[in-house]
Design an enzyme around this catalytic site. Sequence first.
Site, PDB file in Angstrom:
ATOM      1  N   LYS A  16       0.859  -1.180   0.000  1.00  0.00           N
ATOM      2  CA  LYS A  16       0.000   0.000   0.000  1.00  0.00           C
ATOM      3  C   LYS A  16       0.890   1.222   0.000  1.00  0.00           C
ATOM      4  CE  LYS A  16      -4.501   0.613  -0.040  1.00  0.00           C
ATOM      5  NZ  LYS A  16      -5.465  -0.206  -0.766  1.00  0.00           N
TER       6      LYS A  16
ATOM      7  N   ASP B 299      -6.776   4.448  -5.086  1.00  0.00           N
ATOM      8  CA  ASP B 299      -7.434   4.298  -3.780  1.00  0.00           C
ATOM      9  C   ASP B 299      -8.105   5.637  -3.504  1.00  0.00           C
ATOM     10  OD1 ASP B 299      -7.325   4.127  -0.521  1.00  0.00           O
ATOM     11  OD2 ASP B 299      -7.367   2.127  -1.397  1.00  0.00           O
TER      12      ASP B 299
END
Length: 438
Positions: free
Chosen positions: A118, A158
């Site tokens: 991430k 995201d």
Amino acid sequence: MSGLERRNPGELEFHQAVREFAETVMPFVQENRKYKDAQILERMTEPDRIVIFRVAWEDENGNIRANRAWRVKFNNSIGPYKGGMRFDPDLTLSILKFLGFEQVFKNSLTGLPMGGAKGGANFNPKGKSDREVMRFCQSLMTELHRHIGEDTDVPAGDIGVGGREISYLFGQYKRLENRFVGSLTGKGLTFGGSLMRTEATGYGCVYFCENMLNHAGDTLKGKTCVVSGSGNVAIYTAEKATELGAKVVTLSDSSGFVHDPDGIDAEKLAFIKNLKEVARGRISEYADHFRGATFYAGHRPWNVSCEVAFPCATQNELNLEDAKTLIGNGVRAVAEGANMPTELAGAHAFVNCKVLFGPAKAANAGGVAVSGLEQSQNALRLSWTHEDVDTKLKSIMSDIHRKCVKHGQANGYVNYVRGANIAGFIKVADAMLAYGVV
């Protein structure tokens, strides 16, 4: 946990994610000596590496600005690192570590060869011009390109990173590397993107919920559903739930939520899509436009009576009191569309009351699953149809559900948290064992 908290002080989101995972997986580890002796769980909670760097850029007034960016590469035991990039002024390393940790097991559950990572930056794209966002993305990629690639690490979008941002990031990557490869996913359809990627997380969440209900001898048809959020995940969760015969009565944003007892049908969803994607408006405008709808400023929708709840906004948006309210109102199923949207005590309450509770690493895996399918299409130099991708997504979500049932069913109830955690753990742990001590 005491050791992890000591090594990672103040990282509360990361502590929460690991605790939720460890409390269901630890008994399984204790029963399987090979995992215990190899300290697999302890090794899993340490990222392989973390890259932190400065992003300097120039705003429209000629001022030099600087932000911080991260890429947390958590585990690549079963494939190249894979996970989104988030642009949020409140982003912290703790949030990225929790997201990266969860991503490892979410990706494992899909059955696709993807590790977990991430990343993101404490940059706020809201209120910025296209040129400011472009300059920021190009500056970020000037450093990030050294650390990613189709066989190394494949970022995606995201929160705060949509099609515009991915386009700028990929354009700069292509320019720096002089290669046209699937180094990012979520790309535009004209340059290697996949059909269904925008809808995938929301659709997948609904498919998983329908699987839970079907396994319990029920269906979404006729159910009243509460959805939080109004971004892509929430919109396409509402769209697919409506297509399957449910009635969605709420959506929300950071300012509050709207309640429409008549249901948010396709026409009303089209209004919200335009409101969010084109007008950049607030959800309160929905209540001004549609008679019978009410806006509740500063509140979340969990006090609205429903049979199915889809938390699709952000982490920890649903607490213990919210869970008790939903249970008291007769909620039958909860499927998490956001990452860890339910606080740990709330998740315990759902499981203790035998609510069908689909945790994020299972229920919202549809987005990364279609990202994985985009990688496959890029590698094969072809594009699949909408129907092809949707069929594959349904199959992946059904397979995730099957794995959760296998490892989570006991005494007539499926503990989907335990099932998802153990199923995701086994694949990654076995790969780590096969490599020896690395």
